[in-house]
Design a protein around this motif. Structure first.
Motif, short mmCIF file in Angstrom:
data_model
loop_
_atom_site.label_atom_id
_atom_site.label_comp_id
_atom_site.label_asym_id
_atom_site.label_seq_id
_atom_site.Cartn_x
_atom_site.Cartn_y
_atom_site.Cartn_z
N SER A 266 -27.14 68.56 -17.77
CA SER A 266 -28.18 69.28 -18.50
C SER A 266 -27.98 70.79 -18.40
O SER A 266 -28.08 71.52 -19.38
N ARG A 267 -27.67 71.25 -17.18
CA ARG A 267 -27.46 72.68 -16.98
C ARG A 267 -26.23 73.15 -17.74
O ARG A 267 -26.24 74.21 -18.38
N ARG A 270 -27.07 73.43 -21.44
CA ARG A 270 -27.86 74.61 -21.77
C ARG A 270 -26.98 75.84 -21.82
O ARG A 270 -27.14 76.71 -22.69
N HIS A 271 -26.04 75.95 -20.88
CA HIS A 271 -25.14 77.10 -20.89
C HIS A 271 -24.28 77.10 -22.14
O HIS A 271 -24.07 78.14 -22.76
#
Length: 282
Positions: A266-267, A270-271
């Motif tokens: 998920s991180r 997002r990046h």
């Protein structure tokens, strides 16, 4: 048409990967002793939540994961920066750095256990100490972490090296023209552009460390002082057969690893989306 071509792959993955997971979850709902099975519902999970051994294994796993992943990233980044430079003998250097990674984990664990053993005491001879590494839980954990870092840092280095090779040299030349020093170029150019490779490397290593079994088992067997979640679950699968409870412990470990993996993905997503959005605005 796309769904038709993907169906065989999904079916294969479902049989090979998903079926054992669902079967383990099903077994975790039963109290299994020998050939006798009694439905226990969530009893095995309730037992795990009140089992001091489970929390001790979880703590050992957390300590090992945090320490080993941090050190592997630091050492791996250093190796990647070295392998990325152009110098005479670079090919040989890369081969030497990657040798530990290709050694089977069980073999590496046995070698490191022999080195840390008080007799012959190879590590003590090198360090000039007289520590019984395998008898002390704290020092044994240090040995396991050192062995894992030696074994797996080259893998992290390989992933980061692939990321370094995608960074255009023009960025470094522009930064140097602007007066940026070596550290400034590393901090302002290398690290930001290496972020996707860093996230992937940390994802792989964190997920792998959370389910570490080999080093802990070879160093201490089923000893509670060094048992990780995987070792603790395997203990009730083989040494003290309670298949239902072992399945519950395995399921809990799987959920923890899955949640951590999803958090990383998920991180990372997002990046990637953020970087794409900034490029579009420009």
């Amino acid at each position: 048409m796309g769904r038709i071509f993907l169906t065989p792959s999904f079916a294969f993955m479902a049989v090979i990967a998903l079926f054992p997971v669902f079967y383990a979850v099903l077994m975790s709902l039963y109290e299994i002793r020998g050939f006798h099975q009694d439905f226990a519902g969530l009893g095995n999970y309730a037992r795990a939540l009140t089992d001091p051994g489970f929390y001790n294994a979880a703590l050992n796993t957390l300590v090992f994961t945090a320490a080993s992943v941090t050190l592997e990233f630091t050492v791996g980044l250093g190796f990647a920066l070295i392998m990325h430079q152009a110098f005479v003998g670079r090919g040989l250097t890369r081969a030497v750095i990657l040798v530990p990674w290709v050694i089977p984990t069980a073999v590496a664990a046995q070698v490191w256990r022999y080195m840390f053993d008080h007799n012959p005491g190879f590590v003590n001879a090198v360090l000039g100490t007289d520590v019984n590494w395998l008898r002390d839980p704290v020092w044994s954990m240090v040995g396991i972490i050192a062995a894992d870092v030696w074994k797996t840092a080259p893998f992290v280095a390989l992933l980061l090296l692939a990321g370094l090779q995608t960074i255009p040299k023009d960025y470094y030349e522009a930064a140097e023209i602007d007066g940026a020093g070596v550290f400034q170029r590393f901090w302002s150019v290398t690290l930001p552009l290496l972020r996707p490779a860093i996230v992937v490397a940390l994802l792989f290593r964190t997920v792998d460390a959370l389910r570490m079994f080999d080093f802990a088992y070879v160093f201490a067997g089923y000893s509670n002082s060094l048992a990780t979640l995987s070792v603790y679950a395997q203990r009730f699968l083989v040494a003290e057969p309670r298949l239902g409870y072992a399945s519950a412990l395995s399921t809990v470990t799987f959920v923890i690893v899955m949640l951590v993996g999803l958090a990383f993905i998920s991180r990372m997503g997002r990046h990637m989306v953020g970087d794409t959005a900034r490029e579009v605005k420009r």
